[in-house]
Design a protein around this motif. Structure first.
Motif, PDB file in Angstrom:
ATOM      1  N   ASN A   1      45.409  81.648  56.702  1.00 19.17           N
ATOM      2  CA  ASN A   1      45.913  80.293  56.945  1.00 19.17           C
ATOM      3  C   ASN A   1      46.796  80.205  58.188  1.00 19.17           C
TER       4      ASN A   1
ATOM      5  N   PRO B   1      54.690  76.577  53.230  1.00 18.89           N
ATOM      6  CA  PRO B   1      53.692  77.558  52.799  1.00 18.89           C
ATOM      7  C   PRO B   1      52.272  77.345  53.350  1.00 18.89           C
ATOM      8  N   LEU B   2      52.015  76.227  54.033  1.00 20.71           N
ATOM      9  CA  LEU B   2      50.639  76.002  54.497  1.00 20.71           C
ATOM     10  C   LEU B   2      50.156  77.162  55.356  1.00 20.71           C
TER      11      LEU B   2
ATOM     12  N   HIS C   1      52.832  83.907  50.391  1.00 20.51           N
ATOM     13  CA  HIS C   1      52.621  82.499  50.103  1.00 20.51           C
ATOM     14  C   HIS C   1      53.250  82.054  48.779  1.00 20.51           C
TER      15      HIS C   1
ATOM     16  N   GLY D   1      51.745  65.038  54.062  1.00 23.59           N
ATOM     17  CA  GLY D   1      51.783  64.034  53.004  1.00 23.59           C
ATOM     18  C   GLY D   1      51.552  62.602  53.446  1.00 23.59           C
TER      19      GLY D   1
ATOM     20  N   SER E   1      43.423  58.019  52.579  1.00 24.65           N
ATOM     21  CA  SER E   1      42.752  57.828  51.289  1.00 24.65           C
ATOM     22  C   SER E   1      42.892  56.391  50.803  1.00 24.65           C
TER      23      SER E   1
ATOM     24  N   LEU F   1      38.412  59.842  46.213  1.00 21.30           N
ATOM     25  CA  LEU F   1      38.852  61.123  46.761  1.00 21.30           C
ATOM     26  C   LEU F   1      37.658  62.007  47.107  1.00 21.30           C
TER      27      LEU F   1
ATOM     28  N   VAL G   1      40.755  65.514  54.208  1.00 20.40           N
ATOM     29  CA  VAL G   1      41.280  66.734  54.830  1.00 20.40           C
ATOM     30  C   VAL G   1      40.237  67.836  54.987  1.00 20.40           C
TER      31      VAL G   1
ATOM     32  N   MET H   1      40.419  71.610  56.469  1.00 21.22           N
ATOM     33  CA  MET H   1      41.375  72.607  56.955  1.00 21.22           C
ATOM     34  C   MET H   1      40.634  73.636  57.794  1.00 21.22           C
TER      35      MET H   1
ATOM     36  N   ARG I   1      40.645  78.097  58.889  1.00 21.07           N
ATOM     37  CA  ARG I   1      41.170  79.438  58.698  1.00 21.07           C
ATOM     38  C   ARG I   1      40.942  80.233  59.963  1.00 21.07           C
TER      39      ARG I   1
ATOM     40  N   PHE J   1      36.391  70.608  53.117  1.00 25.33           N
ATOM     41  CA  PHE J   1      36.354  70.239  51.697  1.00 25.33           C
ATOM     42  C   PHE J   1      35.486  68.994  51.471  1.00 25.33           C
TER      43      PHE J   1
ATOM     44  N   ALA K   1      38.836  67.626  47.091  1.00 20.70           N
ATOM     45  CA  ALA K   1      39.625  66.862  48.072  1.00 20.70           C
ATOM     46  C   ALA K   1      41.003  67.466  48.317  1.00 20.70           C
TER      47      ALA K   1
ATOM     48  N   GLY L   1      41.721  70.627  48.151  1.00 20.97           N
ATOM     49  CA  GLY L   1      41.597  72.035  48.474  1.00 20.97           C
ATOM     50  C   GLY L   1      41.319  72.855  47.232  1.00 20.97           C
TER      51      GLY L   1
ATOM     52  N   VAL M   1      44.848  79.149  46.310  1.00 24.51           N
ATOM     53  CA  VAL M   1      46.316  79.154  46.299  1.00 24.51           C
ATOM     54  C   VAL M   1      46.933  78.014  47.103  1.00 24.51           C
TER      55      VAL M   1
ATOM     56  N   ARG N   1      46.080  74.966  47.104  1.00 24.21           N
ATOM     57  CA  ARG N   1      45.888  73.659  46.464  1.00 24.21           C
ATOM     58  C   ARG N   1      47.049  72.730  46.842  1.00 24.21           C
TER      59      ARG N   1
ATOM     60  N   MET O   1      47.988  56.500  45.286  1.00 22.98           N
ATOM     61  CA  MET O   1      46.705  55.797  45.389  1.00 22.98           C
ATOM     62  C   MET O   1      46.530  54.816  44.238  1.00 22.98           C
TER      63      MET O   1
HETATM   64  C1  HEM Z   1      45.254  61.996  49.357  1.00 21.53           C
HETATM   65  C2  HEM Z   1      46.225  62.666  49.927  1.00 21.53           C
HETATM   66  C3  HEM Z   1      46.197  64.142  50.209  1.00 21.53           C
HETATM   67  C4  HEM Z   1      45.139  64.977  50.396  1.00 21.53           C
HETATM   68  C5  HEM Z   1      43.655  64.641  50.358  1.00 21.53           C
HETATM   69  C6  HEM Z   1      45.672  66.306  50.617  1.00 21.53           C
HETATM   70  C7  HEM Z   1      44.892  67.425  50.820  1.00 21.53           C
HETATM   71  C8  HEM Z   1      45.376  68.710  50.971  1.00 21.53           C
HETATM   72  C9  HEM Z   1      44.559  69.885  51.111  1.00 21.53           C
HETATM   73  C10 HEM Z   1      43.044  69.904  51.164  1.00 21.53           C
HETATM   74  C11 HEM Z   1      45.380  70.953  51.195  1.00 21.53           C
HETATM   75  C12 HEM Z   1      44.942  72.415  51.302  1.00 21.53           C
HETATM   76  C13 HEM Z   1      45.268  73.050  52.607  1.00 21.53           C
HETATM   77  C14 HEM Z   1      44.599  74.389  52.802  1.00 21.53           C
HETATM   78  O1  HEM Z   1      43.726  74.793  52.026  1.00 21.53           O
HETATM   79  O2  HEM Z   1      44.949  75.066  53.785  1.00 21.53           O
HETATM   80  C15 HEM Z   1      46.734  70.460  51.118  1.00 21.53           C
HETATM   81  C16 HEM Z   1      47.872  71.237  51.179  1.00 21.53           C
HETATM   82  C17 HEM Z   1      49.145  70.733  51.110  1.00 21.53           C
HETATM   83  N1  HEM Z   1      49.515  69.417  50.871  1.00 21.53           N
HETATM   84 FE1  HEM Z   1      48.273  67.847  50.629  1.00 21.53          FE
HETATM   85  N2  HEM Z   1      47.036  66.253  50.562  1.00 21.53           N
HETATM   86  C18 HEM Z   1      47.397  64.951  50.296  1.00 21.53           C
HETATM   87  C19 HEM Z   1      48.684  64.469  50.115  1.00 21.53           C
HETATM   88  C20 HEM Z   1      49.810  65.247  50.107  1.00 21.53           C
HETATM   89  C21 HEM Z   1      51.138  64.783  49.792  1.00 21.53           C
HETATM   90  C22 HEM Z   1      51.488  63.374  49.352  1.00 21.53           C
HETATM   91  C23 HEM Z   1      51.978  65.853  49.971  1.00 21.53           C
HETATM   92  C24 HEM Z   1      53.468  65.966  49.777  1.00 21.53           C
HETATM   93  C25 HEM Z   1      54.314  64.991  49.740  1.00 21.53           C
HETATM   94  C26 HEM Z   1      51.178  66.992  50.377  1.00 21.53           C
HETATM   95  C27 HEM Z   1      51.667  68.248  50.649  1.00 21.53           C
HETATM   96  C28 HEM Z   1      50.889  69.369  50.860  1.00 21.53           C
HETATM   97  C29 HEM Z   1      51.435  70.689  51.099  1.00 21.53           C
HETATM   98  C30 HEM Z   1      52.907  71.063  51.161  1.00 21.53           C
HETATM   99  C31 HEM Z   1      50.349  71.560  51.263  1.00 21.53           C
HETATM  100  C32 HEM Z   1      50.378  73.067  51.512  1.00 21.53           C
HETATM  101  C33 HEM Z   1      50.233  73.800  50.199  1.00 21.53           C
HETATM  102  C34 HEM Z   1      50.050  75.288  50.345  1.00 21.53           C
HETATM  103  O3  HEM Z   1      49.779  75.777  51.449  1.00 21.53           O
HETATM  104  O4  HEM Z   1      50.182  75.988  49.343  1.00 21.53           O
HETATM  105  N3  HEM Z   1      49.864  66.584  50.431  1.00 21.53           N
HETATM  106  N4  HEM Z   1      46.704  69.086  50.966  1.00 21.53           N
END
Ligand code: HEM
Ligand code: SF4
Lengths: 423, 63
Positions: A82, A107-108, A115, A258, A265, A298, A304, A306, A308, A331, A358, A360, A363, A365, A376
């Motif tokens: 990542n 953590p992304l 992680h 976020g 969406s 969704l 989204v 992503m 690697r 995704f 949608a 992810g 880990v 997620r 939503m």
């Molecule tokens: C519909 C809205 C959203 C979608 C579709 C979405 C989708 C995703 C996806 C696909 C990942 C995976 C990234 C990866 O695999 O590298 C991710 C990670 C993340 N999302 Fe979302 N997200 C949304 C909304 C939000 C919101 C509202 C927040 C926080 C306020 C947020 C915070 C995060 C964080 C912190 C990660 C990293 C998690 C990790 O690396 O363990 N997301 N998101």
């Protein structure tokens, strides 16, 4: 596709590489303006042949499009790191991020085993139970936005509605003054609308955002609140309080991850309803269908993709994938793979099951998945309560964003029927 | 009928709980807190719905 070469690594930032895409199998570009409006067609063409496209752009990048490949790559965190979640010109994926490292957005941008420790502290803050406590505030914010739209009968629902919801929610979550939501929206919009903005411009904006966040951390140190910023200030890592750097990078990640994801969406869903009066009418008549509708929105409009960074040489459908190549992780493509989904490109209220990707997989997620679903549900159901009949405005152009976050830049609607605001 | 949850696969999507809250409880982090549960008579289809909705395939139903 068959791919034979090149063995040498091209120069990632040679301008001549970045013209319009001529061939989506061997020269694709996820940041070509033609990509986001045509993803379903492009993926479906690729699935007819070898379902992994390659391009020499960005120093070498792959695009797999099947459910099985997306699943395998997301789960294999050893081969696929990542450290490079966004494929952009002029960057080459940072070092994998250790907690406390200055770079990037943990953590992304962290890999196992670090992680887990990077993500764990914030998990309880985003559990379904915890985010449910925000429902009333979110509803109030939506109703205020709808009151402001008032009796206007033609407007851009991205600009007037969708884009405000996650910015207001982010301010509430982190305890920022609510007037600052507009500033967050402007910053986010600049990045969302221009994936290929010059790196210096992006950097300057990031510095401004970091300056803003540092000031909010300072406010909160002086004046603790019941919010996520104070929570992060009080967190400990191996017996020591979180460093300012870690707090700032966690906060910055929430702003990056976020906001435009969620507004995309909400925007795509409104656009869908404006194009499908039969779906809108059913939701008005049978509000119990909302949970199914949200999952279908969704799945179909997953915003989204992503990426690697490849850590060790491997193979995909016989194509040699080299260490340090980029691997896009779409995704949204997995969500419409016809080998897994029945009638994949149709919106079905009664899909028997919907375990889409949608948010992810594995880990990483999405930390905010429960909050995003809540935003939503509240935003869309309040909109439809106020405006039970609307259509997309065919006289206005539809434009998709460019880059890995896919959503409508504008959602022009015409309101045909409005309910009176609640007294 | 039994529910089996593979903790190594569960990543906290919380979908099992969303569709069948009476069977699938979550821990404070929002991950499924079950490892094994005897499905009460009458709840078989809820158990299956929870398993079907999990994007990680973490839930198995045995007869
Ligand atoms: C519909 C809205 C959203 C979608 C579709 C979405 C989708 C995703 C996806 C696909 C990942 C995976 C990234 C990866 O695999 O590298 C991710 C990670 C993340 N999302 Fe979302 N997200 C949304 C909304 C939000 C919101 C509202 C927040 C926080 C306020 C947020 C915070 C995060 C964080 C912190 C990660 C990293 C998690 C990790 O690396 O363990 N997301 N998101
Ligand atoms: S749906 Fe699957 S991943 Fe999500 S909490 Fe339940 S068991 Fe875990």
């Amino acid at each position: 596709m068959s791919y034979d070469g090149p063995a040498t690594s091209p120069i990632a930032d040679d301008d001549s590489l970045y013209g319009p895409v001529s061939n989506w199998e061997s020269d694709f570009d996820h940041a070509d303006p033609q990509y986001n409006p045509n993803t379903w067609q492009i993926w479906s063409d690729l699935r007819e042949g070898c379902p992994v496209a390659h391009s020499d752009r960005y120093g070498g990048v792959w695009l797999p499009v099947t459910h099985a490949d997306v699943q395998r790559i997301a789960h294999d965190t050893e081969t696929f790191s990542n450290r490079g979640p966004l494929v952009m010109r002029g960057i080459d994926g940072q070092d994998p991020v250790e907690i406390g490292d200055s770079l990037n957005l943990t953590p992304l941008t962290s890999d196992p085993p670090n992680h887990r420790e990077a993500k764990a502290p914030m998990l309880p803050y985003f559990s379904p139970k915890r985010v449910a406590a925000m429902e009333d505030e979110i509803r109030e914010a939506c109703i205020t936005l709808l009151d402001e739209i008032g009796t206007t009968t033609a407007f851009d629902a991205a600009e007037r509605y969708a884009q405000h919801i996650p910015t207001i929610v982010t301010c509430k979550l982190l305890g920022f003054p609510i007037e600052d939501a507009e500033q967050l929206r402007q910053w986010t919009k600049a990045g969302f609308e221009n994936i290929n903005e010059p790196p210096e411009q992006r950097m300057a904006r990031m510095m401004e955002e970091f300056g803003y966040l540092a000031a909010r951390v300072a406010d909160h140190r002086a004046n603790p609140q019941d919010d996520l910023t104070t929570f992060l200030i009080n967190c400990e890592y191996r017996g020591e309080p979180f460093s300012d750097e870690r707090i700032l990078h966690n906060m910055a990640l929430l702003m990056v991850a976020g906001i435009d994801t969620t507004w995309s969406s909400i925007g795509s869903s409104l656009w869908h309803l404006g194009n499908h009066p039969e779906h809108l009418a059913r939701l008005v008549a049978e509000p119990e269908l909302w949970p199914n509708a949200i999952e279908e929105f969704l799945r179909l409009y997953a915003p989204v993709t992503m990426a690697r960074k490849v850590e060790t040489d491997t193979e995909l459908h016989g194509c040699p994938v080299k260490a340090n190549d980029w691997m896009l992780l779409p995704f949204p493509a997995a969500n419409v793979d016809p080998t897994v989904w029945d009638r994949p490109e149709e919106f079905l209220f009664d899909r028997p099951k919907n375990p889409h990707f949608a948010f992810g997989l594995g880990v990483h997620r999405c930390l905010g998945s429960n909050l995003a679903r809540l935003e939503m549900r509240v935003a869309l159901s309040e909109f439809v309560k106020r405006f039970p009949t609307f259509v997309t405005d065919e006289t206005q152009p539809m434009e998709w964003s460019v880059g890995q976050i896919r959503g409508p830049k504008v959602v022009h609607l015409r309101i045909l029927e409005a309910a009176a605001p609640a007294a | 009928m039994k529910i089996l949850v593979d903790k190594d696969k569960c990543t906290g999507h919380a979908r099992c709980n969303a569709v069948a809250p009476d069977l699938y409880e979550l821990d404070d982090n929002g991950y499924c807190s079950l490892t094994e549960l005897q499905v009460p008579v009458g709840s078989e289809s809820d158990a299956q719905a929870g398993a079907d909705e999990c994007p990680e395939g973490a839930i198995t139903i045995t007869s």
